[in-house]
Design a protein around this motif. Structure first.
Motif, PDB file in Angstrom:
ATOM      1  N   ASN A 243      -6.806  11.281   2.738  1.00  0.00           N
ATOM      2  CA  ASN A 243      -6.699   9.840   2.959  1.00  0.00           C
ATOM      3  C   ASN A 243      -5.299   9.365   2.546  1.00  0.00           C
ATOM      4  N   PRO A 244      -4.486   8.882   3.497  1.00  0.00           N
ATOM      5  CA  PRO A 244      -3.103   8.521   3.178  1.00  0.00           C
ATOM      6  C   PRO A 244      -2.987   7.265   2.326  1.00  0.00           C
ATOM      7  N   HIS A 245      -4.079   6.511   2.186  1.00  0.00           N
ATOM      8  CA  HIS A 245      -4.041   5.276   1.399  1.00  0.00           C
ATOM      9  C   HIS A 245      -4.302   5.530  -0.080  1.00  0.00           C
ATOM     10  N   LYS A 246      -4.668   6.751  -0.439  1.00  0.00           N
ATOM     11  CA  LYS A 246      -4.966   7.076  -1.827  1.00  0.00           C
ATOM     12  C   LYS A 246      -3.848   7.911  -2.438  1.00  0.00           C
ATOM     13  N   THR A 247      -3.413   7.501  -3.622  1.00  0.00           N
ATOM     14  CA  THR A 247      -2.436   8.323  -4.319  1.00  0.00           C
ATOM     15  C   THR A 247      -3.116   9.557  -4.897  1.00  0.00           C
ATOM     16  N   LEU A 248      -2.349  10.587  -5.073  1.00  0.00           N
ATOM     17  CA  LEU A 248      -2.877  11.817  -5.663  1.00  0.00           C
ATOM     18  C   LEU A 248      -3.211  11.595  -7.137  1.00  0.00           C
TER      19      LEU A 248
ATOM     20  N   ASP B  99       9.336   9.325   1.914  1.00  0.00           N
ATOM     21  CA  ASP B  99       8.034   9.961   2.052  1.00  0.00           C
ATOM     22  C   ASP B  99       7.114   8.975   2.776  1.00  0.00           C
ATOM     23  N   VAL B 100       6.534   9.405   3.883  1.00  0.00           N
ATOM     24  CA  VAL B 100       5.764   8.479   4.721  1.00  0.00           C
ATOM     25  C   VAL B 100       4.432   9.085   5.138  1.00  0.00           C
ATOM     26  N   SER B 101       3.556   8.226   5.625  1.00  0.00           N
ATOM     27  CA  SER B 101       2.340   8.633   6.333  1.00  0.00           C
ATOM     28  C   SER B 101       2.303   7.876   7.650  1.00  0.00           C
TER      29      SER B 101
ATOM     30  N   GLN C 265       0.846  -1.190   0.000  1.00  0.00           N
ATOM     31  CA  GLN C 265       0.000   0.000   0.000  1.00  0.00           C
ATOM     32  C   GLN C 265       0.885   1.244   0.000  1.00  0.00           C
ATOM     33  N   PHE C 266       0.444   2.240  -0.696  1.00  0.00           N
ATOM     34  CA  PHE C 266       1.133   3.529  -0.689  1.00  0.00           C
ATOM     35  C   PHE C 266       0.140   4.579  -1.154  1.00  0.00           C
ATOM     36  N   GLY C 267       0.404   5.807  -0.782  1.00  0.00           N
ATOM     37  CA  GLY C 267      -0.501   6.892  -1.138  1.00  0.00           C
ATOM     38  C   GLY C 267       0.272   8.132  -1.508  1.00  0.00           C
ATOM     39  N   GLY C 268      -0.409   9.289  -1.454  1.00  0.00           N
ATOM     40  CA  GLY C 268       0.255  10.565  -1.714  1.00  0.00           C
ATOM     41  C   GLY C 268       0.974  10.599  -3.044  1.00  0.00           C
ATOM     42  N   PHE C 269       2.276  10.837  -2.987  1.00  0.00           N
ATOM     43  CA  PHE C 269       3.100  10.945  -4.191  1.00  0.00           C
ATOM     44  C   PHE C 269       3.701   9.601  -4.602  1.00  0.00           C
TER      45      PHE C 269
END
Length: 347
Positions: free
Chosen positions: A325-330, A255-257, A212-216
């Motif tokens: 939502n940190p689980h969603k990529t931009l 880069d983290v959440s 799982q990854f999100g953001g950038f």
């Protein structure tokens, strides 16, 4: 919410002239997105700068093909020092950065035309690659990798990872696996390295599962670390008796959440944060929460939870990530808007 490692945000490089280094990487390796430039005092880093808060200037440059960026870092009130002895393959710390490259042959020819130093042949073994030294003394490894976030004319993308010297491979594998999710071993071998003199090395290439990854995360892409342990001699520590910010690779930044969860995990596993901005940092146009921890050999690992990113400074348009939502990529179109920060001529 749990902790998420979105990817490598940047690798820090201590330099003598931030503009000169940015201009070279912009022109020749496509790091032409200047996300921020900032001058400030590094108040929280004094344990790594001899108990003195040093004034510094920093640029963060990105390559939109995909991958981490370069945090180009310059002291303003002192002359940075070079290593006391030449850095050898397997010395403890960050030996080289890895840059993803979709055409090794063309990039090798281009760099040969630039007459860069220490340009190796293309190694066609596991994970085809070659090394060179940039004009500022930093070792760089170009690695065959075809991940693309956004098509660009360059043959290379951003930072894929790093080559890191370690003293105890099993201990280091435990650290990078537990704290940064590098749980997949792609390659593990004992071998000689023809460009590193005599002796044997254990070379282990690891990658993240990226469940799982999100953001950038889409921009940063998958990553790769290469751990090197010298078997027949005693390695030097690259930053022995030098400051964070002196010449060379000063840290590797993720880069983290979920920073608070990572803090708790680090403490539980005896890798407690050595620096923690706690609430927020402000780097001019960018803001967030940053922390540092050390790998078992003292290599600095930075963690950044980004809260604010500039989109169009002139009209005060910023992207606020703090409550997202940190689980969603931009959305890809939104990340591509960072191209508004493209620099087309030397600073």
């Amino acid at each position: 919410m749990v902790e998420i490692i979105n990817g490598i945000q940047q690798i820090g490089i201590g330099v003598c002239d931030v503009k000169e280094v940015f201009n070279w990487y912009r022109k020749h390796l496509g790091f032409d997105i200047l996300l921020f430039e900032d001058e400030a005092v590094a108040l929280l880093m004094t344990q790594y700068t001899n108990d003195k808060a040093e004034r510094r200037e920093a640029y963060l440059a990105l390559n939109m093909i995909g991958g981490g960026g370069l945090e180009i870092w310059q002291f303003k009130d002192r002359q940075p020092t070079a290593p006391r002895v030449p850095i050898e393959f397997g010395d403890l710390g960050i030996y080289a950065m890895k840059i993803r490259c979709n055409n090794l042959t063309e990039m090798h020819s281009y760099l040969r035309g630039l007459k860069v130093s220490d340009l190796s042949d293309i190694n066609q073994s596991f994970c085809p690659n070659f090394y060179f030294t940039d004009p500022f003394g930093n070792r760089v490894q170009m690695v065959e990798d075809h991940y693309v976030f956004c098509k660009q004319p360059s043959n290379n993308g951003g930072v894929l990872g790093a080559v890191i010297g370690v003293s105890d491979m099993e201990h280091s594998l435990e650290f990078y696996g537990t704290m940064l999710d590098y749980s997949i071993i792609e390659y593990d071998n004992i071998e000689a390295f023809k460009d590193a003199g005599k002796g044997r090395f254990r070379r282990v290439v690891i990658k993240q599962e990226r469940k799982q990854f999100g953001g950038f995360g889409d921009l940063l892409g998958p990553t790769q670390l290469e751990l090197i342990q010298v078997l027949d001699s005693t390695p030097n520590k690259i930053f022995e008796n030098r400051f964070w910010g002196d010449l060379g690779y000063i840290h590797l930044c993720f880069d983290v959440s979920g920073m608070c969860f990572i803090r708790d995990k680090a403490k539980k596993n005896n890798y407690a944060f050595t620096v923690d901005s706690a609430n927020s940092f402000d780097m001019g146009d960018a803001a967030g929460h940053f922390s540092y921890m050390e790998d078992p050999d003292g290599t600095l690992i930075e963690l950044v939870e980004t809260h604010k990113v500039p989109i169009l400074r002139s009209i005060g348009l910023f992207l606020n990530l703090k409550n997202r939502n940190p689980h969603k990529t931009l959305p890809k179109w939104l990340v591509k808007s960072l191209s508004l920060h493209r620099v087309k001529k030397d600073r």
